[in-house]
Design a protein around this motif. Structure first.
Motif, PDB file in Angstrom:
ATOM      1  N   LEU A  18       0.826  -1.215   0.000  1.00  0.00           N
ATOM      2  CA  LEU A  18       0.000   0.000   0.000  1.00  0.00           C
ATOM      3  C   LEU A  18       0.857   1.262   0.000  1.00  0.00           C
ATOM      4  N   VAL A  21       1.827   1.802  -3.589  1.00  0.00           N
ATOM      5  CA  VAL A  21       0.667   2.103  -4.443  1.00  0.00           C
ATOM      6  C   VAL A  21       0.142   3.506  -4.160  1.00  0.00           C
ATOM      7  N   LEU A  22       0.054   3.862  -2.882  1.00  0.00           N
ATOM      8  CA  LEU A  22      -0.523   5.173  -2.537  1.00  0.00           C
ATOM      9  C   LEU A  22       0.354   6.314  -3.046  1.00  0.00           C
ATOM     10  N   ASP A  25      -0.417   6.510  -6.681  1.00  0.00           N
ATOM     11  CA  ASP A  25      -1.782   7.029  -6.881  1.00  0.00           C
ATOM     12  C   ASP A  25      -1.823   8.540  -6.629  1.00  0.00           C
ATOM     13  N   ARG A  26      -1.199   8.951  -5.543  1.00  0.00           N
ATOM     14  CA  ARG A  26      -1.286  10.363  -5.142  1.00  0.00           C
ATOM     15  C   ARG A  26      -0.563  11.284  -6.108  1.00  0.00           C
TER      16      ARG A  26
ATOM     17  N   ARG B 151      -6.900   1.714  -0.084  1.00  0.00           N
ATOM     18  CA  ARG B 151      -6.506   2.426  -1.304  1.00  0.00           C
ATOM     19  C   ARG B 151      -7.627   3.359  -1.778  1.00  0.00           C
ATOM     20  N   ASP B 154      -8.007   6.389   0.325  1.00  0.00           N
ATOM     21  CA  ASP B 154      -6.975   7.387   0.027  1.00  0.00           C
ATOM     22  C   ASP B 154      -7.350   8.241  -1.181  1.00  0.00           C
ATOM     23  N   LEU B 194      -0.767   4.999   6.909  1.00  0.00           N
ATOM     24  CA  LEU B 194      -0.909   5.066   5.458  1.00  0.00           C
ATOM     25  C   LEU B 194      -1.769   6.260   5.040  1.00  0.00           C
TER      26      LEU B 194
END
Ligand SMILES: Nc1ncnc2c1ncn2[C@@H]1O[C@H](COP(=O)(O)OP(=O)(O)OP(=O)(O)O)[C@@H](O)[C@H]1O
Ligand SMILES: [Mg+2]
Lengths: 84, 264
Positions: A18, A21-22, A25-26, B151, B154, B194
């Motif tokens: 994660l 991935v984050l 993504d961000r 995810r 987010d 996260l």
């Protein structure tokens, strides 16, 4: 202990996956695009100074909800350049 | 003064938005507040059954917006709590029957008569979600300790920030402490790490949620349920009270993080 290290806990995998991935993504930046960015960045810098290419470290880092592009680009020293 | 408008959204479907809205509404109303819940999940009406009010529906949200009834006529009064109301979603229409400005207008009309307006958002990040967040003073993002839910949460947090809605607060739902202990579920601390937003509640996985939903009696009314307690605690935090987080054996580092995030 060895056994424990070998089979990483699934929660640890989840968190590590994660984290990556984050960040992508961000920033809306795919891993392949990040590689292209690194190449371009180094090409531009190389027009002015010589770079120690093997020691370059460029990566995206998360800091709370914001990300930063962190680049550590060692330059080849002038004396070495002359002697080399 | 006027009501606080709170929207609960998630990105991913099925993580507990409707359950959270029903329980927070009941918890706030049981404390004497005047509460209206709006089911903004047009076409997939559910808040009515979770609250046990499905047999009382005559008019719905789209009837109000299209002028077929007055606002008061679409407000279904709860069976148990006199100051709790539900405006149900339309079941036979789609999300395009409602616009963000319709939602803002509706909430403006309600604002002076109640203390809380809770909006149940549909999953996703499209029209229904945009409708649900438009009138919100405060958004709560709910997630499960699981890869795709985190995810999607987010993504939603990013969209809320980009739309100028500010940073939402986080509810972590369905935490299974046994799995966390065995290293097979993200801990509350992992999820906070996260998503890096302020935590407003951790709701444990609890069979009583399903039992309560079967009966149409939100679990917050069950004083023996751990999930019910967690929802009542969130309701108090919404009101601005300092409520310690339930001991889910989360460890002290979670505490430090909560305090640190709270200061930001
Ligand atoms: N803490 C919990 N413990 C056990 N079950 C839960 C918990 N929270 C929610 N559930 C169950 O999870 C399911 C999904 O919950 P819910 O309908 O509230 O999600 P949702 O986010 O509103 O879904 P949708 O996106 O479809 O609107 C329901 O069966 C509900 O009873
Ligand atoms: Mg729902």
């Amino acid at each position: 202990m060895l056994n424990f290290l070998k089979s990483k806990r699934s929660a640890t995998s989840a968190k590590e996956r994660l984290q990556l991935v984050l960040i992508h993504d961000r920033t809306d930046l795919a891993p392949a695009e990040l590689d292209a960015l690194k190449d371009d960045l180094l090409a531009v810098i190389s027009r002015y100074v010589e770079i120690e290419t093997e020691q370059v470290r460029i990566r995206l880092e998360g800091d709370g909800r914001s990300q930063r592009l962190v680049a550590d680009i060692p330059l080849r020293s002038k004396t070495r350049r002359r002697s080399g | 003064m006027g009501a606080q408008v709170v929207t609960i959204t998630s990105g991913k479907g099925g993580v507990g938005k409707t359950t959270a809205v029903a329980n927070l509404a009941v918890a706030l109303a049981a404390d004497g507040a005047r509460v209206v819940c709006i089911d903004a999940d047009i076409g997939l009406r559910n808040l009515d059954v979770v609250m046990g009010l499905e047999n009382r529906i005559v008019y719905d949200l789209v009837d109000v917006i299209e002028g077929r009834c007055r606002l008061r006529q679409a407000m279904i009064r709860d069976k148990r709590l006199p100051e709790l109301y539900l405006i149900p979603a339309a079941q036979t229409r789609d999300k395009s029957a409602v616009s963000p400005s319709d939602m803002i207008r509706l909430c403006e009309e309600l604002r002076n008569d109640v203390d809380w307006i809770l909006i149940d958002s549909p999953a996703g990040i499209e029209r229904g979600f945009k409708n649900a967040i438009a009138p919100a003073d405060q958004v709560l993002v709910i997630t499960n300790p699981e890869v795709s839910a985190v995810r999607d949460a987010d993504r939603v947090i990013g969209i809320l920030e980009a739309e100028g809605k500010g940073t939402p607060s986080l509810i972590i739902n369905r935490l299974n402490q046994t799995m966390v202990k065995h290293g097979d579920m993200l801990s509350a601390e992992d999820v906070l790490d996260l998503l890096a937003i302020k935590l407003i509640g951790i709701v444990p996985e609890d069979d009583q949620v399903i039992v309560a939903t079967n009966r149409g009696v939100p679990v917050a009314l069950d004083h023996k349920s751990r999930a019910g307690q967690a929802f009542r605690d969130i309701a108090r935090r919404l009101k601005g009270e300092q409520v310690p987080f339930m001991n889910l054996e989360a460890g002290s580092s979670l505490w430090e993080r909560i305090i640190r995030l709270g200061r930001k």
